[in-house]
Design a protein around this motif. Structure first.
Motif, mmCIF file in Angstrom:
data_model
loop_
_atom_site.group_PDB
_atom_site.id
_atom_site.type_symbol
_atom_site.label_atom_id
_atom_site.label_comp_id
_atom_site.label_asym_id
_atom_site.label_seq_id
_atom_site.Cartn_x
_atom_site.Cartn_y
_atom_site.Cartn_z
ATOM 1 N N ARG A 8 0.831 -1.200 0.000
ATOM 2 C CA ARG A 8 0.000 0.000 0.000
ATOM 3 C C ARG A 8 0.867 1.251 0.000
ATOM 4 O O ARG A 8 0.555 2.231 -0.657
ATOM 5 N N HIS A 11 2.265 1.782 -3.333
ATOM 6 C CA HIS A 11 1.189 2.209 -4.209
ATOM 7 C C HIS A 11 0.953 3.720 -4.083
ATOM 8 O O HIS A 11 0.623 4.399 -5.039
ATOM 9 N N VAL A 15 1.087 7.754 -6.843
ATOM 10 C CA VAL A 15 -0.117 8.576 -6.804
ATOM 11 C C VAL A 15 0.228 9.974 -6.318
ATOM 12 O O VAL A 15 -0.184 10.975 -6.898
ATOM 13 N N ASN A 290 -6.050 8.062 2.659
ATOM 14 C CA ASN A 290 -6.412 6.854 1.930
ATOM 15 C C ASN A 290 -5.557 5.676 2.347
ATOM 16 O O ASN A 290 -6.043 4.542 2.430
ATOM 17 N N ASP A 294 -6.855 2.164 3.881
ATOM 18 C CA ASP A 294 -6.482 0.838 3.379
ATOM 19 C C ASP A 294 -6.003 -0.059 4.508
ATOM 20 O O ASP A 294 -6.351 -1.232 4.582
ATOM 21 N N ARG C 168 -3.562 3.435 -12.520
ATOM 22 C CA ARG C 168 -2.697 4.433 -11.863
ATOM 23 C C ARG C 168 -3.161 5.844 -12.203
ATOM 24 O O ARG C 168 -3.249 6.708 -11.349
ATOM 25 N N ASP C 171 -6.117 6.713 -10.288
ATOM 26 C CA ASP C 171 -5.772 6.986 -8.887
ATOM 27 C C ASP C 171 -5.249 8.399 -8.711
ATOM 28 O O ASP C 171 -5.569 9.094 -7.745
ATOM 29 N N PHE C 174 -7.946 10.741 -8.931
ATOM 30 C CA PHE C 174 -8.799 10.560 -7.756
ATOM 31 C C PHE C 174 -8.268 11.302 -6.544
ATOM 32 O O PHE C 174 -9.026 11.674 -5.661
ATOM 33 N N ALA C 175 -6.941 11.484 -6.504
ATOM 34 C CA ALA C 175 -6.345 12.181 -5.364
ATOM 35 C C ALA C 175 -6.747 13.650 -5.345
ATOM 36 O O ALA C 175 -6.548 14.337 -4.349
ATOM 37 N N ARG C 214 -14.014 3.853 -13.402
ATOM 38 C CA ARG C 214 -13.985 2.786 -12.408
ATOM 39 C C ARG C 214 -15.227 1.922 -12.479
ATOM 40 O O ARG C 214 -15.159 0.693 -12.423
#
Lengths: 307, 547, 337
Positions: A8, A11, A15, A290, A294, C168, C171, C174-175, C214
């Motif tokens: 996580r 990941h 982002v 987030n 998780d 990705r 994501d 989405f942030a 999504r």
């Protein structure tokens, strides 16, 4: 669990970089912040060059982004056009917004889950229908309209609290804006917990639990509630990010001196570096929230840990 | 009934029970005027198709009907007390320590977020068996249900258990408080036959030891006759016949019971009649499919980032003779469906060859493959998933003709009608949509679609497994008839040896990706060469009852 | 249990070789047979030919028609659409002809809702304001469904690296929550200087697509595993053909639902941006701008703010209700059989 946590975290890294790059690119590659600063008034070349150097605008884009990222990671957010340190501005505003967000989240969580659970347990009943219709209405009314309505009704007409929040922004002052901020999400939490409860009530394992001779209360508490709340908690965590977005409007309406207000004001005068800095901080909060969700999810649902 | 056993009161006595469900289309009576009694220590089985009301009546005895269901008539006497209108609270006193339950689906009946031990423990506590060394009591309960290494297993979550282990955990929960009656709702229908047998044997021993009465609910007449003293047959919400198990099986009175016994695959002892196939199977060397050293390796991701190889099909060779049926039989994970997918060219073999009519399929070009599609067609297991819900029956059957550019609109319509007739469906069905048809009907449409291109080989992947016995028999008969008429060859993938007996000329037995043995169906059923096959044969419920 | 001793199952075999030959009870069990006329035997598995054939969409429509939620929301949406296309049918007053003489005036003949701070007719502005909101909401939804739907469908259907890259990318977007992202984009000089419904639409599409992507991805993954897709492939339908002919039509339900609900939220987003002064230009009559303008006089003349806010809320409510009704009608679980 360790592997999962590591995955996580890994990941999260792309982002974060991706999102900050996106913000930085949008702001600095598509416009000229210096021109916005001057407001169209002529500016001497020397002043302009100094400013460009100060915001590293004379460097190529990737170098700019690199410097920005380095500064961000070393928690140096730069200075505003008026010469204030953005760090100081954020440090002053952040606690206020944090207080506001925590209150909004608490309101959402407590009222949302309680209403949602009772509506779900008596699906189709009067309470359920009422809550459902009210939640639809709340979702449909934009936050800023809600803000004005609350301000007018509770602040002006009923005079229960001051319609705007002063510079000190204590817990009591924030009840009204926090309610407004949390209200839309509250409606979503109600709807989510309601469907979850109703769905789990008819799950096979719940029937089996009843067949074991457990009391109704225990069946609901141990077998229905825990399973139903897992997605609700995920929603609440992800909502922290949404609250940041909502805070811009709410803090603007109620004049709360939080980070949303800083952004609100920076947008009004087109102060791009501050906008980028504040949005980056918000993205950071969102990404970390987030990650926390998780991990919490894995703690609550054993199936995730091994996935 | 009490007349004959006048000094004995039944443990559970359901009299004239009527159960009504409130649905969107008004009230529906799921059970009408049903009588059912279970004596102390007696084993009773309710047999019926899906929708016959068999589960409903058993759940009503525990007060566990779905929320829209209600007992609207009759009496439910447990130990002499009427529970027909009892509250949840009253039922709670008898649940667990008086009536236990083993539910149907082991996958969905354990709460995924609690440890197995916890779920056993709370049962004990709720029935006043708490206190003392709980961990020991829990381990004991699990051990009694035949779960090895119980102490460690109690600390695991349901998803770490296999299906059979979960069912053992559920049995241990059902019996942990020593109930006087155990309701077992299709307790093993989701499991492989060998596991099914072990678990039923264990359940039998445990209940005999404890003197527990058992109420089985099953769709399998063979299983019912083998495991129960008394069988109750339900049809459309009513009890049509009940009596001593063996007597009822040998001497059925009601036409519905007769029908059930006639079509129960587990009770049949020979292949459906098909002379052409029998001849070709006996004499022919004309192979339509030749599978040689077929191997498939999947890369799977393990914990973390490692990847490892999984040998799904390991060096399998067999042939399918033209005009006959070859069954590939095995339990879950045997690799039988992977073989089917490779033959259909939907999966690429890792090594080995599949020759169709002497041609190596691995070397076919895109175009040749398209032509190959016409000659080999599949029928899948799930009748609800194999037809596109958006397509009308006409479009469904017409689609293959259209793709392959066969005929014009007019001739295609005639062809669709003809095909529907072939599978014994009225022509008017073509305007309907899949959701309006039952599982068996959908499966017949799937057969019609497969036949549209006039193929030579049909791959049936568990094509009848999801159907009720009577419907299953009907579809099998249809397949047999079509084979005789059209000279089709079938590759029949199944887990059910009873079905193999009815339809196959040759059998291939698979286990863990490997071929265990293969040969003529008659030979293998008469004298299995390996222990695995004989275990499989032995596990067919009711298999030895009527021979 | 004393009775039990005499009722032990007779069992000659050893306990491990349990009852393979069936159990015989020592009790007398009567053999009961129901009279045939009570439960007449029916043909096995016959087709019900009495009901009319019903396609998926026809059935969904039938379910919808019965829902009061749908009837109310559909009627409201119809009204809103008509108002936004033909505002002049509903008022003859020009929303832009304002006179400071009327500033903050109450209701007057021909002006049922009074006047704004600038002396414009509130009713006329509410009527003419519908267009901007509906336009932005509608085009944003179309754009989001095209972009998000395509990305989501390709990612879900083909999987592999395409899925990884798109996941990705999703994501990352989405942030940045919709409003936050839109604010960053809309406050840029390039956008500020070109404020129009189209820039607002573009912005909302840029930050709104990941959600639809999504949902589409999930629906496509579910549909592509169905046997009918495999059946089509083995009939000779190409991989892409199966996506278009079978997978996508079966993935539409959740996309339609989310599109309807999102349409409402995009209207809110547009109004919010306009309220912040970075949405629609003030030259366009819009509810967001009117609410923004009315906030200075909210304490003394709340009605100026109330009417456009009410219109906005009812519009959003209609689309969200429609989405709810559609969700119920299109839910495969609620289908019969």
């Amino acid at each position: 669990m360790l592997m999962y946590t590591l995955r996580r975290v890994l990941h999260m890294v792309p982002v974060f970089f991706g999102a900050t790059l996106l913000v930085y690119f949008l702001v600095f590659a598509t416009g000229d912040p210096i021109a916005a600063l001057s407001g169209g008034k002529p500016m001497s070349d020397a002043v302009e060059a100094t400013l460009r150097a100060q915001y590293n605008l004379d460097q190529p884009f990737w170098v700019q982004y690199g410097i920005y990222l380095k500064n961000l990671l070393t928690l140096d957010l730069g200075t505003t056009f008026s010469g204030q340190s953005v760090n100081d501005v954020v440090a002053r505003a952040m606690p206020v917004t944090a207080r506001l967000a925590v209150m909004a989240l608490a309101i959402e969580a407590i009222f949302g889950v309680v209403f949602g659970v009772f509506a779900g347990l008596r699906k189709g009943g009067i309470f359920d229908s009422t809550v459902l219709v009210l939640s639809l209405v709340v979702i449909s009314v934009p936050t800023f309209v809600l803000g004005f309505v609350f301000q007018f009704v509770f602040g002006v007409k009923l005079d229960w609290t001051s319609p705007t929040v002063g510079p000190d922004a204590g817990w009591g002052d924030l009840i009204l804006p926090a309610t407004v901020l949390g209200l839309v999400s509250l409606a979503y939490v109600i709807r989510l917990s309601r469907t979850q409860i109703a769905e789990n009530l008819s799950a096979d394992f719940v029937r089996t639990a009843s067949a074991k001779g457990l009391t109704r209360g225990r069946v609901v508490l141990v077998h229905v509630l825990r399973n139903s709340l897992i997605p609700v908690i995920t929603f609440l965590g992800a909502d922290l990010g949404m609250l940041m977005g909502g805070a811009i409007v709410t803090e603007g309406v109620f004049n709360v001196p939080g980070i949303g207000k800083v952004l609100f004001d920076a947008i009004k005068i087109g102060e791009s570096p501050t906008v980028v800095a504040v949005v980056s901080v918000m993205v950071l909060v969102f990404v970390v929230a987030n990650l926390a969700v998780d991990l919490l999810y894995a703690l609550l649902d054993p199936r995730i840990r091994y996935a | 009934m009490e007349m004959q056993n006048k000094n004995e009161q039944p443990l559970l006595d359901m009299r004239d029970v009527e159960i009504t469900f409130n649905t969107a289309n008004g009230p529906v009576k799921a059970v009408r005027g049903a009588n059912l009694s279970v004596m102390q220590g007696e084993s009773v089985a309710i047999v019926g198709e899906s929708g016959s009301g068999k589960s409903t009546i058993a759940l009503a005895a525990m007060g566990l009907l779905a929320r829209n269901g209600k007992v609207t008539g009759g009496q439910i006497l447990f130990d002499g007390k009427d529970y027909a209108a009892a509250s949840d609270k009253e039922f709670r006193h008898i649940r667990g320590d008086q009536i236990g339950m083993v539910p149907q689906d082991p996958m969905s009946n354990l709460n995924p977020v609690w440890k197995i031990g916890f779920q056993v423990k709370e049962t004990l506590k709720a029935n006043g068996l708490g206190g003392g060394d709980m961990n020991k009591k829990v381990a004991e309960a699990l051990e009694n249900a035949g779960l090895p290494d119980a102490e460690r297993r109690a600390g695991q979550y349901p998803h770490e258990f296999s299906g059979g282990m979960r069912q053992r955990a559920l049995i241990s929960i059902g019996l942990s408080c020593r109930p006087r009656l155990l309701v077992a709702d299709e307790p093993t229908s989701a499991l492989d036959v060998t596991v099914q047998r072990q678990i039923l044997d264990h359940l039998d021993n445990m209940t005999a030891e404890l003197g527990t009465a058992v109420l089985f609910i099953t769709h399998d007449l063979g299983l019912a006759a083998e495991r129960a003293e008394k069988v109750v047959v339900m049809y459309k919400g009513q009890v049509v016949e009940s009596g001593p198990a063996i007597d009822l099986l040998r001497n059925p009175q009601h036409p519905y019971t007769k029908r059930l016994i006639d079509s129960a695959p587990s009770l049949s002892s020979h292949r459906m009649e098909n002379e052409a196939a029998a001849q070709k199977s006996a004499s022919g060397t004309d192979n339509v499919l030749e599978i040689e050293n077929l191997t498939k390796v999947f890369k799977i991701r393990e914990k973390g980032l490692k990847k490892s190889d999984f040998l799904a099909v390991d060096d399998v060779s067999f042939n399918v003779r033209r005009g006959t049926t070859t069954a590939v039989v095995g339990e879950s994970g045997s690799g039988k469906s992977t073989v089917a997918k490779m033959v259909l060219n939907l999966l690429e073999p890792t090594s080995g060859t599949i020759r169709f009519d002497g041609e190596d399929m691995g070397r076919l070009s895109e175009k040749e493959l398209f032509r190959f599609r016409r000659r080999v067609q599949p029928i899948f297991q799930d009748p609800y998933g194999s037809l596109d819900p958006m397509y009308s029956i006409f479009r469904t059957i017409e689609q293959p003709l259209k793709i392959h550019g066969i005929g014009d609109a007019r001739s295609r319509q005639n062809k669709v009608k003809e095909l529907l007739e072939h599978v014994s469906m009225p022509a008017s069905t073509m305007h309907r949509f899949p959701n309006e048809l039952s599982g068996g009907q959908r499966q017949r449409i799937a057969i019609a679609r497969a036949l549209a291109l006039e193929p030579e080989v049909i791959i049936c992947d568990e094509a009848v497994s999801a159907l009720d016995v009577l419907v299953q028999a009907q579809v099998l008969e249809l397949l047999n008839k079509l084979q005789a008429e059209l000279g089709l060859s079938y590759l029949f993938i199944t887990h059910d040896l009873a079905v193999v007996r009815q339809i196959a000329d040759d059998v291939v037995v698979m286990k863990d990706g490997q071929l265990v043995e293969s040969g003529k169906t008659d030979d293998i059923f008469a004298t299995p060469q390996t222990e695995y096959t004989s275990n499989l044969l032995d596990a067919i419920p009711g298999g030895q009852l009527l021979v | 249990m004393p009775e039990n001793t005499e009722n032990i199952v007779r069992n000659e075999a050893s306990p491990n070789d349990v009852k393979r030959a069936g159990k015989v009870s020592r009790r007398h069990i009567p053999h009961f047979v129901a009279p045939l006329e009570e439960t007449p035997l029916q043909a096995v598995d016959s087709v019900n030919e009495t009901a009319d054939p019903l396609s998926f969409w026809a059935e969904a429509w039938r379910n919808l028609r019965r829902q009061p939620l749908f009837i109310v929301s559909a009627a409201l949406i119809l009204l809103i659409v008509v108002v936004s296309i033909f505002p002049q049918w509903f008022t003859s007053v020009d929303p832009r002809s304002c006179s400071l003489d009327n500033a903050r005036g109450g209701a007057a003949p021909g002006h049922p809702l009074g006047f704004t701070y600038q002396g414009c007719d509130v009713y006329a502005r509410v009527i003419f304001g519908a267009q901007a909101s509906v336009l932005v909401g509608l085009f944003t939804t179309i754009g989001v469904v095209i972009v998000g739907g395509t990305f989501g469908a390709l990612a879900g259907y083909y999987g592999g690296w395409m899925d990884a890259v798109l996941a990705r990318l999703g994501d990352i977007f989405f942030a940045l929550p919709l409003i936050l992202g839109a604010i960053v984009l809309m406050q840029l000089p390039a956008f500020r200087e070109n404020q129009s419904p189209w820039t607002v639409t573009l912005t909302l599409v840029v930050f709104g697509w990941p959600q639809v992507a999504r949902i589409t991805r999930g629906a496509v993954i579910e549909a592509k595993g169905a046997d009918f897709v495999m059946a089509a492939r083995s009939l000779g339908v190409s991989k892409f053909g199966a996506l278009v002919r079978h997978v996508l039509p079966n993935s539409l339900s959740p996309i339609i639902v989310v599109a309807s609900i999102s349409l409402g939220t995009y209207i809110v987003a547009e109004a919010t941006l306009s309220f912040l002064g970075i949405g629609l230009p003030s030259s366009i009559v819009s509810w967001g701008n009117d609410i923004s303008d009315a906030q200075i006089s909210v304490r003394n003349n709340p009605q100026i703010l109330f009417w456009p806010a009410l219109a906005l809320s009812i519009t959003v409510l209609s689309f969200i209700m429609l989405g709810d009704a559609l969700r119920d009608a299109l839910d495969p679980k609620s289908r019969k059989a």
